[in-house]
Motif scaffolding. Structure first.
Motif, PDB file in Angstrom:
ATOM      1  N   ASN A   1       0.796  -1.221   0.130  1.00 20.61           N
ATOM      2  CA  ASN A   1       0.115  -0.027  -0.212  1.00 20.61           C
ATOM      3  C   ASN A   1       0.902   1.320   0.048  1.00 20.61           C
ATOM      4  O   ASN A   1       0.484   2.423  -0.128  1.00 20.61           O
TER       5      ASN A   1
ATOM      6  N   THR B   1       4.601   2.176  -5.517  1.00 21.06           N
ATOM      7  CA  THR B   1       3.450   2.372  -4.754  1.00 21.06           C
ATOM      8  C   THR B   1       3.281   3.838  -3.836  1.00 21.06           C
ATOM      9  O   THR B   1       4.330   4.150  -3.597  1.00 21.06           O
TER      10      THR B   1
ATOM     11  N   THR C   1      -2.691   5.976  -4.343  1.00 23.19           N
ATOM     12  CA  THR C   1      -3.127   4.957  -5.343  1.00 23.19           C
ATOM     13  C   THR C   1      -3.719   3.674  -4.950  1.00 23.19           C
ATOM     14  O   THR C   1      -3.734   3.499  -3.635  1.00 23.19           O
ATOM     15  N   GLY C   2      -4.050   2.652  -5.628  1.00 23.11           N
ATOM     16  CA  GLY C   2      -4.767   1.506  -5.213  1.00 23.11           C
ATOM     17  C   GLY C   2      -3.555   0.546  -4.599  1.00 23.11           C
ATOM     18  O   GLY C   2      -2.352   0.900  -4.559  1.00 23.11           O
TER      19      GLY C   2
ATOM     20  N   ASP D   1      -0.634  -2.450  -4.928  1.00 25.10           N
ATOM     21  CA  ASP D   1       0.400  -3.049  -5.788  1.00 25.10           C
ATOM     22  C   ASP D   1       0.814  -4.428  -5.479  1.00 25.10           C
ATOM     23  O   ASP D   1       0.458  -4.797  -4.227  1.00 25.10           O
TER      24      ASP D   1
ATOM     25  N   HIS E   1       0.383  -2.760 -10.426  1.00 26.33           N
ATOM     26  CA  HIS E   1       0.303  -1.520  -9.980  1.00 26.33           C
ATOM     27  C   HIS E   1      -1.442  -0.902  -9.940  1.00 26.33           C
ATOM     28  O   HIS E   1      -1.987  -1.156 -11.053  1.00 26.33           O
ATOM     29  N   ASP E   2      -1.554  -0.214  -8.722  1.00 29.05           N
ATOM     30  CA  ASP E   2      -2.651   0.497  -8.709  1.00 29.05           C
ATOM     31  C   ASP E   2      -4.069  -0.491  -9.102  1.00 29.05           C
ATOM     32  O   ASP E   2      -4.783  -0.203  -9.857  1.00 29.05           O
TER      33      ASP E   2
ATOM     34  N   SER F   1      -7.447  -2.065  -7.845  1.00 27.14           N
ATOM     35  CA  SER F   1      -8.713  -1.694  -6.959  1.00 27.14           C
ATOM     36  C   SER F   1      -9.376  -2.690  -6.161  1.00 27.14           C
ATOM     37  O   SER F   1      -9.806  -2.535  -5.136  1.00 27.14           O
TER      38      SER F   1
ATOM     39  N   ARG G   1      -9.104   4.396  -1.349  1.00 25.96           N
ATOM     40  CA  ARG G   1      -8.561   5.520  -1.305  1.00 25.96           C
ATOM     41  C   ARG G   1      -9.159   6.370  -0.221  1.00 25.96           C
ATOM     42  O   ARG G   1     -10.323   6.399  -0.095  1.00 25.96           O
TER      43      ARG G   1
END
Length: 322
Positions: free
Chosen positions: A219, A237, A241-242, A244, A281-282, A284, A315
């Motif tokens: 995170n 990361t 963002t969301g 990883d 990456h990122d 949700s 987020r």
């Protein structure tokens, strides 16, 4: 400002005298209540009460990442609401303190207290995203309650290492970085699935990624520290963002040497990579399934064996003083 200082008396890197000095320093600028944890999960109970009393504006964790995790789960017991919930801050007192250091605090309790007091006087704060893990519906783990994590979770090999470290601590060993290194080697020698992974990653609208031996969910960056050396599992990361993910599909001696070296030399721009590494990456939301029960950890806390875990990146979940 009305604040609650949650003190973990078993924190690795602080003494009773240090904790007393810090609480007096904080009380000079805050209307401070001090609570000392007395049992596992106590910090979570204190965080929940602070979120519900309608008067507490700030909760300060004096302890390690485990203490922070418990407080966060207490604050978010009824769900994220940054505008309503108390702010969070951290004075590092554990052996690693990844969350505090990721927020920019010095890895020294007295210095961090000074930074915190300056931040309060200057009104410095930010809103961070967090990770949420739960048992997926229609799975053997469906009844497992959701739990928040601040900086990382792990499923498979690295969670097994955490479990071994906790066993050693229960025997009276101190949580040191050499202890972690020894348990990494022992976990590797005992790992039954290091050549043929059992984990499958599923994401909406994407093909499954199969046969992973381990998966690290991040995170923020760094993922962790070895002493003062930061290690980056997935560069880029961020709390903004969301989630990883780094997955490895093999842990042969050659693979361990390669990816271990890459972790030790990783930078904010470059982490582990290669044909047996999966870096995403990122995200949700995603789910990890295993053909056999595997160890699971969140923020360095071993949570037992799971056959599946569902992850969500949330987020703007909580305000923190920085």
């Amino acid at each position: 400002m009305r604040a609650l200082l949650v003190v973990n008396p078993a924190a690795t890197a602080t003494s009773a005298r240090t904790r007393d000095v810090l609480s007096h320093a904080l009380a000079s600028d805050l209307k401070l209540e001090v609570a000392t944890t007395e049992y596992r999960g106590h910090a979570r109970d204190l965080g929940r009460l602070a979120a519900q009393d309608g008067e507490t504006e700030l909760v300060i964790a004096l302890g390690g990442d485990g203490t922070v995790n418990e407080i966060v789960n207490g604050l978010l017991h009824d769900g994220p609401d940054p505008d309503r919930l108390p702010r969070l801050s951290v004075v590092p007192g554990g052996s690693t303190n990844v969350f505090a250091r990721a927020l920019g605090f010095p890895n020294h309790a007295v210095e961090a207290t000074g930074v915190l007091l300056d931040a309060l006087r200057e009104g410095r704060e930010r809103t961070v995203g967090l990770g949420l893990a739960a048992g997926p519906p229609d799975s053997d783990d469906a009844g497992v309650p959701p739990r928040w994590f601040t900086f990382c979770a792990g499923y498979g090999f690295d969670a097994g290492v955490i479990g071994r470290v906790e066993q050693q601590r229960e025997k009276g060993k101190r949580s040191t970085h050499p202890l972690y290194v020894r348990q990494v080697m022992r976990q590797f020698l005992k790992e039954p699935h290091r050549r043929h992974g059992t984990i499958t990653l599923e994401r909406p609208g994407e093909e499954p990624v199969e046969k992973l031996v381990m998966s690290i969910i991040c995170n923020t960056a760094p993922w962790t520290y070895l002493g003062n050396r930061p290690m980056y599992a997935v560069p880029g990361t961020s709390f903004d963002t969301g989630l990883d993910l780094l997955g490895l599909s093999k842990l042969t001696p050659a693979a361990v040497s390669r990816y271990g070296t890459q972790l030790l030399t990783s930078t904010p721009e470059r982490g582990p990579h290669g044909k047996h590494a999966v870096s995403l990456h990122d995200l949700s939301g995603f789910t990890l399934h295993s053909q056999v029960p595997l160890p699971f950890q969140m923020d360095g806390d071993h949570l037992g064996l799971r056959t599946s875990v569902q992850f969500t990146g949330v987020r703007r979940a909580l305000r923190v003083i920085v």
